[in-house]
Scaffold this motif. Structure first.
Motif, mmCIF file in Angstrom:
data_model
loop_
_atom_site.group_PDB
_atom_site.id
_atom_site.type_symbol
_atom_site.label_atom_id
_atom_site.label_comp_id
_atom_site.label_asym_id
_atom_site.label_seq_id
_atom_site.Cartn_x
_atom_site.Cartn_y
_atom_site.Cartn_z
ATOM 1 N N GLY A 22 0.807 -1.213 0.000
ATOM 2 C CA GLY A 22 0.000 0.000 0.000
ATOM 3 C C GLY A 22 0.834 1.254 0.000
ATOM 4 N N HIS A 23 0.645 2.085 0.993
ATOM 5 C CA HIS A 23 1.314 3.386 1.064
ATOM 6 C C HIS A 23 2.745 3.221 1.537
ATOM 7 C CE1 HIS A 23 -2.965 4.947 1.516
ATOM 8 N NE2 HIS A 23 -2.556 5.212 0.302
ATOM 9 N N SER A 25 6.770 4.372 0.820
ATOM 10 C CA SER A 25 7.577 5.387 0.147
ATOM 11 C C SER A 25 9.043 4.982 0.074
ATOM 12 C CB SER A 25 7.435 6.730 0.863
ATOM 13 O OG SER A 25 7.818 6.611 2.217
ATOM 14 N N PRO A 46 2.656 0.336 -5.512
ATOM 15 C CA PRO A 46 2.553 1.730 -5.940
ATOM 16 C C PRO A 46 3.704 2.054 -6.895
ATOM 17 C CG PRO A 46 3.305 1.629 -3.666
ATOM 18 C CD PRO A 46 2.976 0.232 -4.087
ATOM 19 N N PHE A 52 4.805 8.273 -3.184
ATOM 20 C CA PHE A 52 5.126 6.881 -2.890
ATOM 21 C C PHE A 52 6.437 6.487 -3.552
ATOM 22 C CE2 PHE A 52 0.407 7.239 -3.033
ATOM 23 C CZ PHE A 52 0.221 7.269 -1.660
ATOM 24 N N SER A 73 0.026 0.344 -9.148
ATOM 25 C CA SER A 73 -1.068 1.152 -8.615
ATOM 26 C C SER A 73 -0.538 2.536 -8.276
ATOM 27 C CB SER A 73 -1.656 0.495 -7.356
ATOM 28 O OG SER A 73 -0.711 0.526 -6.301
ATOM 29 N N SER A 74 -1.421 3.416 -7.872
ATOM 30 C CA SER A 74 -1.078 4.773 -7.423
ATOM 31 C C SER A 74 -0.326 5.580 -8.466
ATOM 32 C CB SER A 74 -0.276 4.716 -6.114
ATOM 33 O OG SER A 74 -0.997 4.053 -5.119
ATOM 34 N N TYR A 75 -0.646 5.364 -9.717
ATOM 35 C CA TYR A 75 -0.037 6.156 -10.788
ATOM 36 C C TYR A 75 -1.077 7.148 -11.311
ATOM 37 C CZ TYR A 75 -2.427 2.584 -13.546
ATOM 38 O OH TYR A 75 -3.373 1.733 -14.056
ATOM 39 N N LYS A 76 -0.629 8.070 -12.154
ATOM 40 C CA LYS A 76 -1.492 9.143 -12.645
ATOM 41 C C LYS A 76 -2.597 8.596 -13.543
ATOM 42 C CE LYS A 76 -1.357 13.580 -14.890
ATOM 43 N NZ LYS A 76 -0.513 14.734 -15.113
ATOM 44 N N LEU A 80 -7.227 12.562 -11.280
ATOM 45 C CA LEU A 80 -6.551 12.386 -9.993
ATOM 46 C C LEU A 80 -5.974 13.723 -9.542
ATOM 47 C CD1 LEU A 80 -5.559 10.355 -7.804
ATOM 48 C CD2 LEU A 80 -3.467 10.133 -9.152
ATOM 49 N N ARG A 82 -4.056 14.259 -6.776
ATOM 50 C CA ARG A 82 -2.717 14.088 -6.239
ATOM 51 C C ARG A 82 -1.699 14.038 -7.373
ATOM 52 N NH1 ARG A 82 -0.258 9.516 -6.123
ATOM 53 N NH2 ARG A 82 -2.111 8.220 -6.028
ATOM 54 N N SER A 84 1.285 12.744 -9.381
ATOM 55 C CA SER A 84 1.970 11.461 -9.552
ATOM 56 C C SER A 84 2.359 11.310 -11.014
ATOM 57 C CB SER A 84 1.089 10.295 -9.100
ATOM 58 O OG SER A 84 -0.082 10.229 -9.869
#
Length: 124
Positions: A22-23, A25, A46, A52, A73-76, A80, A82, A84
């Motif tokens: 998950g989160h 960094s 991520p 991240f 995951s957690s890409y632009k 969105l 945020r 990224s």
């Protein structure tokens, strides 16, 4: 730089195991946690950079874990808020990935222990 608490989930059933990173960094994972997730069949990681993991670090970690499937995951994505990066840098580093898929169904027979397939899922 802001660092996030590492959130790692490992879900196992009779056939397939899924690890959700998950989160996180930093790509450094405690040895006892790393030992638990090394045999995961599917890893969701991520891969969109700040805040991240940088894409290159995400690709190196995914390669080190040697899953049957890796899903960034957690890409632009469109809309969105945020900041990224898109998934291209991760995909270029790790290789693979065809067009984004609407869904992914994995059975044990689909997993090749000698090959990692990269799959991008289409955001809803």
């Amino acid at each position: 730089t802001e660092k996030f608490m590492k959130t790692v989930y490992l879900i196992r059933d009779d056939e397939v195991s899924l690890c959700l990173l998950g989160h996180i960094s930093e790509s450094t994972i405690e040895p006892d946690v790393l030992e638990e997730i090394m045999d995961a069949d599917i890893v969701i990681i991520p891969a969109g950079g700040k805040p991240f993991l940088p894409a290159e670090d995400a690709a190196k970690l995914a390669t080190r874990l040697e899953p049957g499937f890796v899903i960034p995951s957690s890409y632009k994505i469109p809309g969105l808020a945020r900041q990224s990066e898109d998934a291209k840098k991760f995909l270029k580093t790790i290789g693979g990935a065809e067009s984004p898929l609407e869904k992914l169904t994995v059975k044990k027979k689909d997993i090749n222990p000698n090959e990692t397939k990269t799959v991008v899922l289409r955001p809803n």
